[in-house]
Every structure is written in C-alpha cells, then in structure tokens.
Design a protein around this motif. Structure first.
Motif, PDB file in Angstrom:
ATOM      1  N   ILE A 199      11.953  54.549 -19.266  1.00 53.14           N
ATOM      2  CA  ILE A 199      12.046  54.223 -20.795  1.00 53.14           C
ATOM      3  C   ILE A 199      10.884  53.261 -21.042  1.00 53.14           C
ATOM      4  CG2 ILE A 199      13.464  53.503 -22.434  1.00 53.14           C
ATOM      5  CD1 ILE A 199      14.489  55.963 -20.974  1.00 53.14           C
ATOM      6  N   THR A 200       9.810  53.971 -21.760  1.00 51.32           N
ATOM      7  CA  THR A 200       8.739  53.280 -22.334  1.00 51.32           C
ATOM      8  C   THR A 200       9.267  52.207 -23.253  1.00 51.32           C
ATOM      9  OG1 THR A 200       7.177  55.134 -21.953  1.00 51.32           O
ATOM     10  CG2 THR A 200       6.475  53.135 -23.235  1.00 51.32           C
ATOM     11  N   GLY A 201       8.834  51.047 -23.228  1.00 54.59           N
ATOM     12  CA  GLY A 201       9.127  49.869 -23.882  1.00 54.59           C
ATOM     13  C   GLY A 201      10.636  49.721 -24.070  1.00 54.59           C
ATOM     14  N   GLY A 202      11.656  49.933 -23.048  1.00 53.03           N
ATOM     15  CA  GLY A 202      12.836  49.727 -23.371  1.00 53.03           C
ATOM     16  C   GLY A 202      13.257  48.268 -23.249  1.00 53.03           C
ATOM     17  N   GLU A 203      12.440  47.639 -22.617  1.00 54.35           N
ATOM     18  CA  GLU A 203      12.594  45.800 -22.751  1.00 54.35           C
ATOM     19  C   GLU A 203      11.233  45.252 -22.588  1.00 54.35           C
ATOM     20  OE1 GLU A 203      14.128  42.190 -23.107  1.00 54.35           O
ATOM     21  OE2 GLU A 203      15.288  43.951 -23.444  1.00 54.35           O
ATOM     22  N   HIS A 204      11.215  44.115 -23.513  1.00 52.85           N
ATOM     23  CA  HIS A 204       9.882  43.529 -23.347  1.00 52.85           C
ATOM     24  C   HIS A 204      10.057  42.098 -24.486  1.00 52.85           C
ATOM     25  CE1 HIS A 204       9.370  45.070 -27.429  1.00 52.85           C
ATOM     26  NE2 HIS A 204       9.406  46.143 -27.095  1.00 52.85           N
ATOM     27  N   ASP A 205       9.051  41.275 -24.394  1.00 50.25           N
ATOM     28  CA  ASP A 205       8.904  39.938 -25.098  1.00 50.25           C
ATOM     29  C   ASP A 205       8.135  40.368 -26.443  1.00 50.25           C
ATOM     30  OD1 ASP A 205       6.761  40.475 -24.021  1.00 50.25           O
ATOM     31  OD2 ASP A 205       6.612  38.237 -23.095  1.00 50.25           O
ATOM     32  N   LEU A 206       7.860  41.379 -26.890  1.00 51.35           N
ATOM     33  CA  LEU A 206       6.942  41.423 -28.084  1.00 51.35           C
ATOM     34  C   LEU A 206       7.683  41.436 -29.409  1.00 51.35           C
ATOM     35  CD1 LEU A 206       4.916  44.686 -27.126  1.00 51.35           C
ATOM     36  CD2 LEU A 206       4.385  42.147 -26.574  1.00 51.35           C
ATOM     37  N   THR A 207       8.852  41.685 -29.365  1.00 52.04           N
ATOM     38  CA  THR A 207       9.733  41.500 -30.692  1.00 52.04           C
ATOM     39  C   THR A 207      11.087  40.962 -30.333  1.00 52.04           C
ATOM     40  OG1 THR A 207      10.230  43.886 -30.564  1.00 52.04           O
ATOM     41  CG2 THR A 207       8.435  43.508 -31.864  1.00 52.04           C
ATOM     42  N   GLU A 208      11.921  40.680 -31.767  1.00 49.17           N
ATOM     43  CA  GLU A 208      13.077  40.077 -31.406  1.00 49.17           C
ATOM     44  C   GLU A 208      14.318  41.349 -31.141  1.00 49.17           C
ATOM     45  OE1 GLU A 208      13.627  38.123 -34.988  1.00 49.17           O
ATOM     46  OE2 GLU A 208      13.772  39.824 -36.250  1.00 49.17           O
ATOM     47  N   ASN A 209      14.143  42.574 -31.409  1.00 45.58           N
ATOM     48  CA  ASN A 209      14.985  43.373 -31.156  1.00 45.58           C
ATOM     49  C   ASN A 209      14.297  44.896 -31.004  1.00 45.58           C
ATOM     50  OD1 ASN A 209      17.221  44.824 -31.321  1.00 45.58           O
ATOM     51  ND2 ASN A 209      17.864  44.506 -33.394  1.00 45.58           N
ATOM     52  N   ILE A 210      14.961  45.619 -30.099  1.00 43.41           N
ATOM     53  CA  ILE A 210      14.507  46.876 -29.924  1.00 43.41           C
ATOM     54  C   ILE A 210      15.480  47.920 -30.135  1.00 43.41           C
ATOM     55  CG2 ILE A 210      13.743  48.311 -27.821  1.00 43.41           C
ATOM     56  CD1 ILE A 210      12.876  45.683 -26.163  1.00 43.41           C
ATOM     57  N   ILE A 211      14.990  49.041 -30.648  1.00 39.14           N
ATOM     58  CA  ILE A 211      16.067  50.076 -31.364  1.00 39.14           C
ATOM     59  C   ILE A 211      15.854  51.269 -30.522  1.00 39.14           C
ATOM     60  CG2 ILE A 211      16.776  51.305 -33.343  1.00 39.14           C
ATOM     61  CD1 ILE A 211      16.911  48.236 -33.546  1.00 39.14           C
ATOM     62  N   HIS A 212      16.938  51.457 -29.557  1.00 45.69           N
ATOM     63  CA  HIS A 212      16.923  52.556 -28.719  1.00 45.69           C
ATOM     64  C   HIS A 212      17.271  53.758 -29.357  1.00 45.69           C
ATOM     65  CE1 HIS A 212      15.826  49.824 -25.488  1.00 45.69           C
ATOM     66  NE2 HIS A 212      16.847  48.994 -25.965  1.00 45.69           N
ATOM     67  N   LEU A 213      16.973  55.093 -29.101  1.00 46.50           N
ATOM     68  CA  LEU A 213      17.208  56.373 -29.636  1.00 46.50           C
ATOM     69  C   LEU A 213      17.627  57.037 -28.192  1.00 46.50           C
ATOM     70  CD1 LEU A 213      14.923  57.846 -32.256  1.00 46.50           C
ATOM     71  CD2 LEU A 213      17.181  56.495 -32.558  1.00 46.50           C
ATOM     72  N   VAL A 214      19.015  57.292 -27.910  1.00 44.69           N
ATOM     73  CA  VAL A 214      19.497  57.529 -26.709  1.00 44.69           C
ATOM     74  C   VAL A 214      20.290  58.915 -26.849  1.00 44.69           C
ATOM     75  CG1 VAL A 214      21.348  56.886 -25.080  1.00 44.69           C
ATOM     76  CG2 VAL A 214      20.223  55.326 -26.295  1.00 44.69           C
ATOM     77  N   LEU A 215      19.847  59.893 -25.904  1.00 45.78           N
ATOM     78  CA  LEU A 215      20.465  61.027 -25.894  1.00 45.78           C
ATOM     79  C   LEU A 215      21.998  61.121 -25.034  1.00 45.78           C
ATOM     80  CD1 LEU A 215      17.693  63.881 -25.407  1.00 45.78           C
ATOM     81  CD2 LEU A 215      18.966  63.123 -27.561  1.00 45.78           C
ATOM     82  N   ALA A 216      23.064  61.459 -25.619  1.00 46.72           N
ATOM     83  CA  ALA A 216      24.262  61.356 -24.769  1.00 46.72           C
ATOM     84  C   ALA A 216      25.172  62.525 -25.201  1.00 46.72           C
ATOM     85  CB  ALA A 216      25.064  59.915 -25.114  1.00 46.72           C
ATOM     86  N   LYS A 217      26.420  62.652 -24.520  1.00 45.28           N
ATOM     87  CA  LYS A 217      27.354  63.755 -24.764  1.00 45.28           C
ATOM     88  C   LYS A 217      28.779  63.257 -25.359  1.00 45.28           C
ATOM     89  CE  LYS A 217      25.506  67.576 -22.199  1.00 45.28           C
ATOM     90  NZ  LYS A 217      25.776  68.574 -21.467  1.00 45.28           N
ATOM     91  N   LEU A 218      29.213  63.630 -26.053  1.00 43.72           N
ATOM     92  CA  LEU A 218      30.599  63.462 -26.573  1.00 43.72           C
ATOM     93  C   LEU A 218      31.462  64.113 -25.411  1.00 43.72           C
ATOM     94  CD1 LEU A 218      30.455  63.965 -30.268  1.00 43.72           C
ATOM     95  CD2 LEU A 218      30.241  61.845 -29.293  1.00 43.72           C
ATOM     96  N   PRO A 219      32.771  63.362 -25.426  1.00 47.73           N
ATOM     97  CA  PRO A 219      33.938  63.906 -24.271  1.00 47.73           C
ATOM     98  C   PRO A 219      34.136  65.555 -24.486  1.00 47.73           C
ATOM     99  CG  PRO A 219      34.325  61.704 -25.408  1.00 47.73           C
ATOM    100  CD  PRO A 219      33.314  62.195 -26.105  1.00 47.73           C
ATOM    101  N   ASP A 220      34.005  65.864 -25.466  1.00 54.06           N
ATOM    102  CA  ASP A 220      34.392  67.474 -25.806  1.00 54.06           C
ATOM    103  C   ASP A 220      33.106  68.112 -26.038  1.00 54.06           C
ATOM    104  OD1 ASP A 220      33.797  66.319 -28.274  1.00 54.06           O
ATOM    105  OD2 ASP A 220      35.534  67.286 -29.372  1.00 54.06           O
ATOM    106  N   ALA A 221      31.930  67.648 -25.603  1.00 53.51           N
ATOM    107  CA  ALA A 221      30.854  68.420 -25.970  1.00 53.51           C
ATOM    108  C   ALA A 221      30.730  69.673 -25.098  1.00 53.51           C
ATOM    109  CB  ALA A 221      29.841  67.515 -25.684  1.00 53.51           C
TER     110      ALA A 221
END
Length: 590
Positions: A199-221
């Motif tokens: 994950i590029t830029g998943g954590e760092h000290d450049l900004t106060e917040n990082i907004i992740h877009l995450v692919l995931a599956k629902l339980p009934d997917a």
C-alpha cells in the motif's frame, strides 16, 4: 546527476503546435470559459519551478535515507514533509480536482505534464500526490454528496492524503479472492477487517490524516470479483464539521524494503474492525475503483517517461563533457587530449533512442489524456463514446509501453556513463531501480498486454482498434504528411497481425497469451509512429521560425522511422512463432 529542468519547450510544442489543445478546449463546454493556453502555460512554468527547485533536490537524499518504521509510525526522509507542504500549498495535489471542492480543475492533458515533471524530479515524492488524486477521483465519481463534502476539500488541498488498498498477501491480480471483510453497522457504517499489502502511502508523516480506499466483501457477497465493494476508511475519524477525532482501528504493520522508490512508504496495512463508509454501490467496488484506474495507469506510464527524461538530461550533459577517444573521422577537439564521447556513433545511437522514445512518449501520453478530457467534458454522446473506447484501448499500451521504454531509456543513460553509471555518485543507477517498479505495479505489463489483446482487441471484434487505425489513415491523407509511407505500412502490419492472432486464437486460446507482449510492443511502436509523423509534419511547417528546435525534431523523427520503427519486423516474427514452443516442456523440465 545534472539538475533537472522541466522540458517546457517540448511540452509547449506538443500541446500548442502538434495537438492544438486550445482548440479542443474551446469545443468542450466544461473548459471553454475557464482555460486558455496562456493560463495553462503559466501553470506549467510554475510547476517546472516547483519541481526543479523544491522536489528534485530531495531525490538522491530521499533514496539514501529511505522511509523508517517504528511501532506503527512511518517517518519519511528529511525534507519531505516540508516539501510536501509547499507542494500542497501551491495547489498541485488538486491540479485536476473538481473546483466545486477546491480543486484547480485543470484538464488531464495539463495534469499529465505536471505528473511528468514531479516524477522526473523525484518519483518517490510524486507517488504521494498521485495516490491522493486517484483516491479523490473515485470519491468524486462514486461517493455520496456527504462524503465528498467531508473529505475532498482537505484531500485536494493536500492537508490529507489518500491511498488505494487492493492487494492482499494471497490476492494480487486476482482480486476476486480477497478476504478482507466489511460488516454492516446499524448507523450505516461498516467495520472493515483484513490485511492489505503493497500500500503506497499507507502510513507516513506528511499529513495529519490518510484516507484509505479499501476493497472488501460483505458477509453475503457473491463469490469472485462481482462480490467486491469499496469503502472509505480514514486513519483518523472525521467529525461532521470536518474536525479530527479518535484514531481509527487500523495500523501499519511494517514497511517494505525495496529495490527502488525507497522514499515512498510501501506499507502492510491491518484493518481491525476499522470504521468505513461505502463508496458507490454494494458489490460494485471494482467498477468504482476502475474509474480511477485508467487515470492511474496512464500516470504510471508517465512515470516511466519521466525517469527516461531525467536519465536523458543527465546522459546528454555527461556525453558533451566526458572526453574519451577520437571521432571516427579524426580529432574534433584538437585542443584536448580526446573528444567528447558524444562524437561516437554508439553514444549517439543511445542518445537518439532516448530522445525519440521520450518525445514520442510525451506526445502519445498527451494524446491519450486528450481522449480522457473529451470523454469527460464533451456534451455529444457519440463523441464521448468514441473517446471512452479509445481510452480503454490505449490505456494498457500507455501503461506498459511507456514503462518498458522508460526502463530501456534509463539503461541507455547508465550505459553512456559507463562505470560511473554503475555507482551511486551520478544517480543513474537510482533511476533504473526506481523505474523497475513501474512495469510491475498497477497491473504488471504482462497483464496489460493480455488486457489489450484479449479484451480490447479480440473481445469486441477489433472495433476500437479499427477506429484508431482509421483515424491514422485519415490523417495520412492530409497534404504534407511526413513519413506517410512508413506510417501506413506499419498500420497495415498491425492490422494484419491482429487478424492473424484472431484467426489462430479461435483454434488455440493459448495463442493470445503467447503473442500478447510482442503485440503490445508492436502497437506501441505504431502509436509512436503516428505521433512522430504529426510532430515531423508540424516541425517542417514551422522550420523557418526556429530552425534549431524544429530541425532537431525532424532529425529525431527520421531516426525513429529508420532505426526504431523497424523493430516491429522482429516482433511480428516472434508472434508468428506461435504458442507451441512454449508448451513443449513439462513443468518438471524447467
């Protein structure tokens, strides 16, 4: 390494003279009243100053120091936080962002020039705003109005950054088998749990917040890619008024120790019931993510171009100054013990190859960006549809061919330096290490080749390809077209090769994968031939106004058609070698 200078003269040539983008903007309602070439040129000149003066000086030191990880916290190299803050304050993170939420609103054809500059200056640095811009694009096109208003202004402003969380330890290209889960909550949010890698830029000290877009599956997917949803998961929770609250239930488990792009934090991200919000529709996450992918894959291609440009700038300066041996025709620098190595045929071969591939890549990537702008801004449905089809066809070529040629170009630059190119002092070896990842991430180049041939050419019966080749042939009918015969011959060979693969694939599906990489390169060289013909024709018409610049452009075009385009003959021979020889060995014979 020489100081980086943005190639503003060549950019102006491509945009204003070859493609006349100002005329395109005048025909697009979303741009007609908001942008002209004078404004665009001023923006690009300022971008050149920022990237050369602030970002480029951190390239080598960032590579040597790299990122560090301790107890879940990531520290970027010295100078990166301050440079990022300056870059963000200039509005460069949001250069293509929606003005409604604070973005600059520039068309993609301007955005790609800025991307080239920042990535030439420092690829590791450039990845942080690139991932943020990509995340913003998906949010803008698929998220609710509330999420847009809550997150986009600070992301465009560079106060917060973004990341894309797709890959898992067991799931790379095959995202249908991801295991990350999202549990729906009573308040409409979701609890996201799983592990993502690379994950590029998943954590760092450049900004106060990082907004992740995450692919995931629902339980009934449903199983496979049709069961994937997309979620916005902030590092720090954001209140309704935009204020920051508690840290979300996610962490960086480690960072990767990489061959290159060492100042870019490549993270393992653990989501432990982290609060997330649905972006787009349930089970439609891939389509929401792929809104961004055409832009991002073009952006990765431009990374290859950018590193090739930086390599060329260093190599040509070195070749003019380094003295070794004498010219084949006899001494030229008679006051010195040897001539500059730029007199030697092989050095010139490498420099001209670099120049031809870089300038061809800049024109081709700008052409693809223009199609993205047409698809976005045109009010005519048929025009939008045609542009969208061209974008789909050309995107895998832009990603894979530009990065393959980028690696070739950085290697040529290293070779010109000889032994000095192999040591850290001159910086050429870093460009090769940094460039290597561009052929791998955002879909490996082999996958891009399969996508081009299997999905974009064969699956629709070649309709999009026919549209592109028809455009080239119509252009070739215009008066004053340079290298017309060579261009049309190359087009004919691409068309015949497409038909050859289509016929063989009907009998043996292995033929597609066996031919795909050579086919993509064949396509790339033909696409470059198209833009090089256009550049040569423009240069001929304008020769008297600036003989130095335009004669160089004409000479480079001649080199391309005489020494680079003939590569397609070998590619076609390889393709026609077929798939059988790939399968003669049993697995245990390798």
């Amino acid at each position: 390494m020489s100081n980086y200078q943005a190639p503003l003269r060549d950019i102006r040539f491509v945009l204003s003279e070859v493609f006349d983008v100002g005329r395109q903007w005048a025909a697009l309602p979303g741009l007609a009243d908001s942008l002209d070439m004078d404004t665009a040129q001023a923006i690009l000149e300022e971008a050149g100053k920022v990237t050369a003066g602030i970002v480029a000086p951190l390239n080598r030191s960032g590579d040597e120091e790299g990122c560090s990880w301790e107890n879940g916290a990531v520290k970027t190299p010295a100078g990166f936080p301050e440079a990022y803050r300056t870059y963000a304050e200039g509005g460069w993170v949001g250069v293509g962002g929606s003005p409604e939420f604070g973005g600059m609103g520039m068309p993609k054809v301007i955005g790609v020039q800025v991307e080239e500059m920042v990535n030439s200056a420092n690829l590791s640095f450039g990845l942080y705003p690139m991932l943020t811009a990509g995340a913003c694009l998906s949010i803008l096109n698929h998220a609710s109005e509330a999420l847009k208003a809550q997150y986009l202004p600070n992301m465009y402003a560079g106060v917060w950054t973004g990341s894309m969380c797709l890959t898992e330890p067991h799931a790379g290209t095959d995202l249908g088998i991801i295991r990350t889960r999202a549990e729906p909550q009573a308040d409409g949010s979701y609890k996201v749990s799983g592990t993502k890698i690379f994950i590029t830029g998943g954590e760092h000290d450049l900004t106060e917040n990082i907004i992740h877009l995450v692919l995931a599956k629902l339980p009934d997917a449903p199983a496979g890619p049709k069961g994937i949803s997309l979620f916005l998961v902030p590092k720090v929770m954001v209140g309704a008024d935009g204020s920051l609250g508690e840290k979300n239930s996610l962490s960086c488990g480690s960072i990767e120790h990489k061959m290159g792009i060492k100042a870019s934090a490549t993270c393992v991200m653990n989501f432990d019931g982290a609060t997330g919000y649905l972006v787009g529709e349930v089970n439609k996450g891939l389509s929401a993510m792929f809104t961004m992918m055409n832009y991002e894959r073009l952006g990765v291609g431009i990374q290859g171009l950018a590193l090739g440009e930086r390599s060329y700038q260093s190599a040509v300066e070195y070749a003019r100054e380094r003295i070794q041996g004498r010219a084949p025709t006899g001494p030229l620098a008679k006051d010195k013990v040897a001539d500059p190595i730029i007199v030697h045929p092989d050095v010139r071969r490498m420099l001209l190859t670099m120049k031809a591939l870089n300038e061809g890549g800049r024109a081709f990537s700008s052409y693809v960006a223009m199609q993205l702008d047409t698809a976005k801004y045109s009010e005519d449905a048929a025009t939008r549809k045609r542009a969208e089809e061209l974008v789909a066809l050309l995107t895998p070529v832009a990603k894979a061919f530009l990065t393959d040629m980028g690696l070739e170009t950085t290697i040529h630059g290293q070779q010109i330096f000889g032994g000095h190119g192999f040591i850290r002092e001159w910086g050429q070896e870093q460009l090769i290490r940094d460039c290597r990842i561009t052929q791998i991430y955002e879909g490996t180049n082999g996958i891009q080749a399969l996508d081009l041939l299997g999905r974009k050419v064969l699956a629709d019966g070649g309709k999009a390809l026919d549209e592109f080749l028809t455009e080239i042939r119509l252009y070739a009918q215009e008066p004053g077209v340079e290298h017309r015969d060579a261009l049309l011959d190359a087009v004919q060979q691409l068309e015949e090769s497409s038909e050859w693969v289509r016929d063989r694939a009907e009998q043996d599906p292995r033929q597609v994968g066996a031919a795909s990489v050579e086919y993509l390169h064949l396509f790339g060289y033909v696409a470059y031939a198209y833009v090089w013909s256009r550049m040569a024709s423009t240069a001929k018409a304008k020769l008297a106004s600036d003989p130095g610049f335009y004669s160089a452009k004409q000479a480079t075009a001649r080199f391309f058609f005489k020494r680079i385009l003939p590569r397609i003959e070998g590619l076609i021979a390889c393709m026609r070698g077929g798939a059988d020889s790939l399968y003669e060995l049993m697995a245990d014979q390798f």
